[in-house]
Design a protein around this motif. Structure first.
Motif, short mmCIF file in Angstrom:
data_model
loop_
_atom_site.label_atom_id
_atom_site.label_comp_id
_atom_site.label_asym_id
_atom_site.label_seq_id
_atom_site.Cartn_x
_atom_site.Cartn_y
_atom_site.Cartn_z
N SER A 39 39.56 4.20 40.01
CA SER A 39 38.41 3.49 39.45
C SER A 39 37.46 3.02 40.55
N ALA A 40 38.02 2.54 41.64
CA ALA A 40 37.19 2.10 42.77
C ALA A 40 36.38 3.27 43.31
N ILE A 41 37.00 4.43 43.46
CA ILE A 41 36.30 5.60 43.96
C ILE A 41 35.20 6.02 42.98
N LYS A 42 35.49 5.98 41.69
CA LYS A 42 34.48 6.33 40.69
C LYS A 42 33.30 5.35 40.74
N ASN A 43 33.60 4.05 40.89
CA ASN A 43 32.54 3.05 40.97
C ASN A 43 31.67 3.26 42.20
N ILE A 44 32.29 3.54 43.33
CA ILE A 44 31.54 3.79 44.57
C ILE A 44 30.68 5.04 44.39
N SER A 45 31.23 6.04 43.75
CA SER A 45 30.49 7.27 43.49
C SER A 45 29.21 6.99 42.71
N LEU A 46 29.32 6.19 41.66
CA LEU A 46 28.15 5.84 40.85
C LEU A 46 27.17 4.96 41.62
N GLN A 47 27.71 3.96 42.31
CA GLN A 47 26.88 3.01 43.04
C GLN A 47 26.09 3.69 44.16
N GLU A 48 26.72 4.62 44.85
CA GLU A 48 26.10 5.23 46.04
C GLU A 48 25.55 6.63 45.79
N ASN A 49 25.65 7.12 44.55
CA ASN A 49 25.18 8.46 44.22
C ASN A 49 25.84 9.52 45.10
N ILE A 50 27.17 9.45 45.16
CA ILE A 50 27.99 10.36 45.95
C ILE A 50 28.95 11.06 45.00
N THR A 51 29.22 12.32 45.27
CA THR A 51 30.19 13.05 44.47
C THR A 51 31.49 13.21 45.24
N PHE A 52 32.60 12.82 44.64
CA PHE A 52 33.92 13.02 45.21
C PHE A 52 34.62 14.10 44.40
N SER A 53 35.21 15.05 45.09
CA SER A 53 35.99 16.10 44.43
C SER A 53 37.44 15.94 44.84
#
Length: 91
Positions: A39-53
């Motif tokens: 969830s933390a990684i998903k939140n950071i992804s949304l907040q920073e406009n970054i895609t994690f795979s």
């Protein structure tokens, strides 16, 4: 025994800065209490406009954590998030 790794491949969705700053050097602010690493990684992804795979076993991402970062490099945040999970990230 096979060791399975989770590879978090970080890719930039938005255009990088004029200075071609590495995405992992980007400074971020993030605070979370009692949430899963995933969830933390998903939140950071949304907040920073970054895609994690993700590749591999994601079970270790279910661990519950509380973190606080102020003006920290994304690299530092990921180091803390993935500490003691046996998981790594690559850019």
């Amino acid at each position: 025994m096979k060791i399975k790794f989770l590879y978090i491949i970080v890719s930039l969705v938005a255009v990088q800065s004029v200075y071609c700053q590495s995405l992992l050097d980007r400074k971020i602010n993030y605070t979370a209490n009692n949430i899963s690493i995933e969830s933390a990684i998903k939140n950071i992804s949304l907040q920073e406009n970054i895609t994690f795979s993700y590749q591999g076993n994601r079970n270790n991402l279910k661990q519950i954590i509380s973190i606080h970062f102020n003006n920290a490099e994304l690299r530092q945040v990921l180091d803390v998030l993935l500490a003691n999970t046996g998981l790594i990230y690559i850019e």
